[in-house]
Design a protein around this motif. Sequence first.
Motif, PDB file in Angstrom:
ATOM      1  N   PRO A 250      -0.015  16.524   3.845  1.00 38.70           N
ATOM      2  CA  PRO A 250      -0.452  15.474   2.919  1.00 38.70           C
ATOM      3  C   PRO A 250      -0.125  14.093   3.466  1.00 38.70           C
ATOM      4  O   PRO A 250       0.644  13.946   4.422  1.00 38.70           O
ATOM      5  CB  PRO A 250       0.347  15.780   1.651  1.00 38.70           C
ATOM      6  N   PRO A 251      -0.688  13.042   2.866  1.00 37.62           N
ATOM      7  CA  PRO A 251      -0.523  11.690   3.405  1.00 37.62           C
ATOM      8  C   PRO A 251       0.921  11.219   3.395  1.00 37.62           C
ATOM      9  O   PRO A 251       1.710  11.590   2.529  1.00 37.62           O
ATOM     10  CB  PRO A 251      -1.387  10.830   2.474  1.00 37.62           C
ATOM     11  N   ASN A 252       1.251  10.396   4.389  1.00 37.43           N
ATOM     12  CA  ASN A 252       2.490   9.628   4.356  1.00 37.43           C
ATOM     13  C   ASN A 252       2.269   8.359   3.538  1.00 37.43           C
ATOM     14  O   ASN A 252       1.127   7.977   3.253  1.00 37.43           O
ATOM     15  CB  ASN A 252       2.919   9.236   5.770  1.00 37.43           C
ATOM     16  N   ARG A 253       3.352   7.680   3.210  1.00 35.84           N
ATOM     17  CA  ARG A 253       3.203   6.395   2.526  1.00 35.84           C
ATOM     18  C   ARG A 253       2.473   5.397   3.416  1.00 35.84           C
ATOM     19  O   ARG A 253       1.681   4.584   2.962  1.00 35.84           O
ATOM     20  CB  ARG A 253       4.573   5.838   2.147  1.00 35.84           C
ATOM     21  N   GLN A 254       2.758   5.433   4.685  1.00 34.57           N
ATOM     22  CA  GLN A 254       2.108   4.560   5.644  1.00 34.57           C
ATOM     23  C   GLN A 254       1.733   5.383   6.871  1.00 34.57           C
ATOM     24  O   GLN A 254       2.237   6.474   7.082  1.00 34.57           O
ATOM     25  CB  GLN A 254       3.034   3.399   6.052  1.00 34.57           C
ATOM     26  N   GLY A 255       0.870   4.822   7.695  1.00 28.95           N
ATOM     27  CA  GLY A 255       0.519   5.503   8.925  1.00 28.95           C
ATOM     28  C   GLY A 255      -0.800   6.221   8.840  1.00 28.95           C
ATOM     29  O   GLY A 255      -1.432   6.302   7.785  1.00 28.95           O
TER      30      GLY A 255
END
Length: 479
Positions: A250-255
């Motif tokens: 799943p997605p990271n907060r950033q990147g």
Amino acid sequence: MRIFLALTTVLSVVGGAAPEGGSRGVDVQLYPTNGRQNVNPDAQLKLTFSSPPAIGSSGKINVYDSEDNKLVDTLDFSIPFSPSPYGNGSTKANYTDTTKYQTNIIGGLDFYFYPIIVRNNTATIYLHNNKLTYGRTYLVEIEPSVLKPARGSFSGFTLDRPWRFSTKVRGPRDGATKVVVAADGSGDFNTVQGAIDWAPANPTKHTTIYIKNGNYEELVFWQYKTNLVIRGQDREKTIVGYPNNSAFNPPNRQGPSRRPAFSFRGSSDLQLSSFTINNYYPGQAEALLVDGVRTILDHMTLNGAGDALTTYGTTYVTDSKLTGTGDTVLGYGSVYWLRSRIESIGPVTWTRTVQGIHGNVFVDSTIIGLEGNSTLARLPDNSGGVMDNWPYAEMVLISTKTGGISAEGWGPVQGPPFDSSHVRFWEFNTMDLQGLPIDISQRLNVSRELTLPKDRKILAEYKDPANILGGWRPVVLTA
């Protein structure tokens, strides 16, 4: 059609070993063989049994440097692999989740990963990247609880009776401009990622990574590299792939996105030629994510699921094939498609181009709706978003063959009223698969048919890749 594997058989995460030849109760073949010299440091460790091994839920695999028995790497099988270990859970990030998952740093980005994958009777161990180096001898310890063979017992390896191998004294020579990847260890590297990690970031000449025929099951990602050519030996026999999606990673907060099987960002002057990239999971699961300028995809085969190809920057695609399951091209960038083929279940593209850049332009290509009622591009309701309905979305077809596309052709275009005058859903000389003109009388009113002589100037502009790709004139490098 892309390959879907049942979740129950896609992966087995296992561990375990025994001395080669079955002296401890089970017959197993090792790669590299026990005591082997001149092994590439990026080699994956493989154990082949007489039948598929089963999963263990505890135990460790440890790798030591033989000189001082210093621990170099460890895989702990009590650690879960991912919030959704079979890629079938939530696709949303849970930022309150403090659970530790199996994590590998690939190209500078953290990914959840499978420490072992079983295909048929072979268990492949994935050590953490870049833990081994040149000119060392390593000892592998595998605790018995990691693996349950189908028949017989399996006692594993200990430091008293280890699995031992030695790496090559040195890597490619300084200044090398071509290296070879071979899964059997006969090249400079065993893995595509190993070769990419080696490749210089900004060489004055093109660096070529040549991949021999084989099946390379690995996550591939890199950042900020230029002048790189990655070429397969045979398009159909050189296969790079991994089971990955937005549930497994799943997605990271950033990147950047972590859900593609193969991706890069911040790169320029890159060419991928003559191999296949597969993502073996359903859902939001790119085969390839392109994030760079002046990228060439030449004689490539890409098999993904939703958003099978995501594009940023400028890309030139020639003589290639893409298969996906809806929004098959998620297009933020400018892409010129020549003599290429897309097969899609559901909408072929969701083009998200902004004002000032071109979108997806297809010339002498083929687009197939696999379930007989696909659309060419859609603009769903994005109410409340920064770019509601993407009012500058662009997709243009020139002399392109189609099949399995609905009579409306384009859409749906949803949401509150918006100014669609800048949407460029255009087509000229659209044909059926036999090359005969199709009836476009029922096309969605947002779209437009280009005609001669009225649109001669527009057609001339769109046939020239440099006009679509910001002045870049692509040159495909040959072997």
